[in-house]
Write an enzyme that holds these catalytic residues in place. Structure first.
Site, mmCIF file in Angstrom:
data_model
loop_
_atom_site.group_PDB
_atom_site.id
_atom_site.type_symbol
_atom_site.label_atom_id
_atom_site.label_comp_id
_atom_site.label_asym_id
_atom_site.label_seq_id
_atom_site.Cartn_x
_atom_site.Cartn_y
_atom_site.Cartn_z
ATOM 1 N N CYS A 90 0.593 -1.316 0.152
ATOM 2 C CA CYS A 90 -0.503 0.556 -0.138
ATOM 3 C C CYS A 90 0.985 1.347 -0.340
ATOM 4 O O CYS A 90 2.358 0.993 -0.012
ATOM 5 C CB CYS A 90 -0.388 -0.158 1.423
ATOM 6 S SG CYS A 90 -0.002 -0.042 2.876
ATOM 7 N N ASP A 129 9.381 29.590 -31.184
ATOM 8 C CA ASP A 129 10.022 30.401 -31.694
ATOM 9 C C ASP A 129 9.673 30.396 -33.297
ATOM 10 O O ASP A 129 8.931 29.459 -33.385
ATOM 11 C CB ASP A 129 11.337 29.436 -31.169
ATOM 12 C CG ASP A 129 12.668 30.187 -32.076
ATOM 13 O OD1 ASP A 129 12.902 30.538 -31.524
ATOM 14 O OD2 ASP A 129 12.899 28.862 -32.446
ATOM 15 N N ASP A 181 17.138 28.362 -28.015
ATOM 16 C CA ASP A 181 16.659 28.354 -27.541
ATOM 17 C C ASP A 181 16.351 27.199 -25.744
ATOM 18 O O ASP A 181 15.685 27.880 -25.277
ATOM 19 C CB ASP A 181 15.329 27.570 -28.286
ATOM 20 C CG ASP A 181 15.088 28.377 -29.772
ATOM 21 O OD1 ASP A 181 15.094 29.561 -29.779
ATOM 22 O OD2 ASP A 181 14.654 27.286 -30.481
ATOM 23 N N CYS A 229 3.822 1.504 2.413
ATOM 24 C CA CYS A 229 4.640 0.625 2.016
ATOM 25 C C CYS A 229 5.774 1.807 1.374
ATOM 26 O O CYS A 229 6.917 1.776 1.529
ATOM 27 C CB CYS A 229 4.865 -0.470 1.682
ATOM 28 S SG CYS A 229 3.377 -1.431 2.776
ATOM 29 N N ASP A 262 13.154 24.762 -31.097
ATOM 30 C CA ASP A 262 14.627 23.248 -31.881
ATOM 31 C C ASP A 262 16.005 23.459 -31.475
ATOM 32 O O ASP A 262 16.851 23.410 -31.842
ATOM 33 C CB ASP A 262 14.043 24.013 -32.183
ATOM 34 C CG ASP A 262 14.329 24.333 -33.544
ATOM 35 O OD1 ASP A 262 14.147 25.696 -33.138
ATOM 36 O OD2 ASP A 262 14.529 24.443 -35.151
#
Length: 753
Positions: A13, A435, A641, A16, A637
């Site tokens: 559970c 961008d 950036d 634990c 990308d």
């Protein structure tokens, strides 16, 4: 600091999970530990100079559990199969115990019907409700079927903790041992004016129902990892190598970088590589989520696990084993499924105190009912009901199961989500920054115009192309690549460059054949004191057409102007419209001049433009938007950036971009299609909605169930919750949470029109 992921075993559970977190965090040198109960994983950050993996595993073992390192290399080599076999063995063991418990429980319930109903049922043999017969039948269920509850409960007791197993062991033991007393000493009860009732069937049925619930939960949890199994199943098993002019089939594990591999139509591409001979179309949908096959020819990259559709080709292996795109995707999904969402913190705080609180409520329930009524049967039934109905599992599974399914679903759609926090935060995004180059546009600009001050006389134009392209060859900027490609198309031979320098956000310069060549923006030319008036009208014309104008100066004098155009991605217009329909503010960010930027923005439907922003200013621009109180996402990308992606609340990198940008982001869009942003946000919203449903059901279940089991309705309606019903409710509460989470597997992005 090093990071490792441990696969955990022995948890029953969420309590634990808290115990394991405490045990690992107590190891000197451990910086942070996050245990995910749903994924049965621990993500540990530690200092290798102060501790090691063995010490961390020993701490887990000392807490009564077991752990072993789970790495992407192991996973791709079939470690998931090992876990699948373990889960299968566990399921078979549970099935045996459920079968035995089910048969015995049915007999016990039938034997107890006359007492339970108060009716004479002649078709039931009298010996079936004999206490000694019921004792003999119940004992194997109590101590063989329920063995794990006692063992795990004892382990918890030794470390001064309490878990769900503790509650079940206490509740069923109370029913069993209370029944044992009137079985052994019926005269004592009769002399006291009490009926020597027994509740063996309660103990047996409760254990059986809880084991049945565990069996269903085990199977359902196995389905939450289906995404990783699907990804691993995509991997080819063999590769056809070309060695010494011969074709040789070898296991994929034996492929090394540099091997030449032949792929025929319909076959899977074994590893990542570069096409060196032939051409074909490749179905990359299983990795990128893109349904349209992609054309490949010499020089193009291919991704392992994708499918060759039409022609045969040869390619050279560039990434193998754990370095392939597929292996990295599996690793990212695995990390995300093992992470913990902020929304789970409340549930974690509750589960830490849940079991001790339930035990206290159960004791208080017994004391109150026994003192007020003197009825030991009433006190026992309510106490056992409280112990049995309480379910920390439902709280512990509410968030991680949804996160596991959500991140897996993202991977199926070509969206890699690095962690649960990113998945949760994505649904709160208010402003999204795109961008321009490589994100809104194709990222493959082309030189469309070339204007020189001195015209084409005496080979002036070719000479200027040579000087310009020779310098730009040393730059990684997409515009520089366009200039070099233009020079190659003109069959111009490039010269050596000395003292090359790239000026961030401005341009590049270098010395070619004794001449200082400077290429860049008009702003930079002004800063250098170079007069641009000669070509000003041409520059304005190019910018009006949405083209980027770059200036070329030789020895401090303007010599030419290039117009470069970057085609807009077909999906950009649809994506921007969809994001705006979702209620998001869409902003375009670019280092390009304002006029060109506005032309591009107008074409795709973006109203707010931040132009002429240098790379070193991008992160500050994001921060400025955040300072207004908005949750900001950044999509990019390129290398420039990366700081902005890291600064944003949610950074989204285009998977076709650079490794640096992807590493700095929270979400990676493998295909580069901006519509994936819409899918990612919709998936985040669906996942958070699912988590909230799970948490609501888990909290309401316990908040309502425990008082009802304690007998709060008895004074009003004279009704008590039968412990058997409490056991059934507890057993299926966690199953219902996992089942609700599995509904996310049906998630499909909705078109926004």
């Amino acid at each position: 600091m090093e990071n490792t992921t441990l696969k955990l075993r022995g948890m029953s559970c969420a309590s634990c999970a808290s115990s394991i977190e405490d045990a690992i965090n107590s190891v000197p040198g451990v910086d942070e530990c996050i245990v995910n109960f749903g994924a049965e994983q621990a993500t540990v950050k530690y200092d290798p100079r102060r501790t090691d993996l063995e010490a961390i595993q020993e701490a887990v073992n000392a807490a009564g559990y077991s752990a072993y390192p789970l790495q992407e290399q192991n996973l791709m080599a079939g470690e998931d199969d090992v876990e699948k076999r373990h889960r299968l063995r566990e399921s078979r063991d549970l099935m045996r115990k459920v079968a035995v418990g089910g048969i015995i429980s049915t007999v016990l319930v039938i034997g107890s019907l006359p007492i339970m109903t108060g009716l004479q049922l002649p078709f039931i043999p009298a010996w079936l409700h004999n206490p000694w017969v019921q004792l003999i039948l119940t004992t194997p269920v109590q101590f063989w079927c329920g063995y794990s509850f006692y063992i795990n409960g004892w382990k918890a007791l030794k470390r001064h903790a309490a878990t769900m197993d503790t509650l079940i062991a206490l509740g069923t033991s109370a029913a069993y041992f209370y029944s044992l007393f009137p079985t052994l000493f019926p005269s004592f009860f009769i002399n006291q004016g009490l009926t020597p009732d027994v509740y063996y069937e309660t103990a047996a049925v409760v254990i059986t129902l809880i084991l049945l619930g565990k069996l269903f939960e085990n199977r359902a949890k196995g389905q939450t990892s289906e995404a990783i199994r699907k990804l691993i199943g995509l991997q080819a098993k063999t590769a056809r190598l070309i060695r010494n002019g011969r074709e040789v089939d070898v296991p994929i594990e034996e492929v090394i970088i540099g091997d030449v591999i032949l792929v025929r139509p319909g076959e899977k591409i074994p590893v990542d590589g570069e096409v060196i001979e032939g051409a074909s179309t490749i179905d990359e949908g299983m990795v990128t989520g893109e349904s349209v096959p992609v054309k490949k020819q010499p020089g193009d990259e291919v991704i392992g696990a994708t499918i060759n559709k039409t022609g045969s080709f040869k390619f050279r292996a560039t990434r193998v084993g754990s370095d392939t795109v597929l292996a990295q995707i599996v690793q990212l999904v695995q990390q995300a499924q093992g992470s913990k969402a902020p929304i789970q913190r409340l549930a974690d705080q509750v589960t830490r105190w849940f079991v001790p609180a339930v035990i206290a409520i159960a004791l208080l329930t017994f004391i109150i009912w026994f003192n007020f009524t003197g009825n030991v049967t009433l006190a026992l039934i309510t106490t056992v009901g409280v112990l049995i109905i309480a379910c920390p599992c439902a709280l512990g599974l509410a968030t991680p199961t949804s996160v596991m399914v959500g991140t897996g679903k993202g991977a199926e759609n070509g969206i890699l989500i690095k962690g649960a926090e990113s998945l949760e935060l994505a649904h709160k995004i208010q402003t999204i920054i795109l961008d321009k180059t490589g994100t809104i546009t194709q990222g493959k600009p082309t030189v469309t115009d070339f204007v020189t001050v001195n015209g084409t006389a005496n080979g002036n134009e070719i000479r200027l192309v040579q000087l310009t392209a020779s310098v730009e060859r040393n730059s990684e900027h997409p515009l520089a690549e366009a200039v070099v490609r233009y020079a190659q198309s003109q069959e111009v031979t490039l010269a050596d460059v000395k003292e090359f320098e790239a000026v961030a956000g401005s341009g590049v310069q270098g010395i070619v054949s004794g001449h200082l060549v400077q290429i860049g923006t008009q702003r930079w030319m002004s800063e250098l004191g170079i007069d641009t008036q000669a070509l000003q009208q041409d520059k304005e014309r190019l910018e009006y057409l949405g083209k980027t104008a770059i200036w070329i100066a030789v020895d401090g004098q303007i010599q030419g102007l290039m117009g470069i155009s970057d085609a807009i991605k077909p999906s950009s217009i649809q994506a921007v419209r969809a994001l705006q329909k979702l209620g998001l503010e869409v902003v375009m960010l670019t280092g390009d001049n304002r006029r060109t930027a506005k032309t591009i923005a107008r074409e795709v439907g973006i109203k707010r433009v931040l132009a002429e922003v240098r790379p070193d200013q991008k992160a500050a621009t994001v921060q400025k938007l955040q300072s207004s109180g908005k949750i900001v996402a950044m999509v990019g990308d390129g290398i420039n950036d990366a700081p902005a992606l890291a600064q944003a609340d949610v950074g989204m990198a285009i998977g076709t971009g650079t490794d640096v940008a992807i590493a700095a982001s929270d979400i990676t869009l493998i295909s580069g299609d901006l519509r994936s942003i819409v899918t990612a946000i919709q998936l985040s919203r669906a996942t958070i909605r699912n988590i909230r449903q799970n948490l609501f059901f888990a909290f309401i279940y316990n908040v309502a169930g425990i008082p009802i089991a304690a007998g709060i309705l008895f004074p009003i309606f004279g009704w008590l919750l039968n412990p058997i019903i409490a056991g059934a409710a507890m057993a299926f509460s966690s199953v219902s949470v996992v089942t609700n989470a599995l509904r996310l597997r049906k998630f499909q992005a909705k078109p926004v029109v």
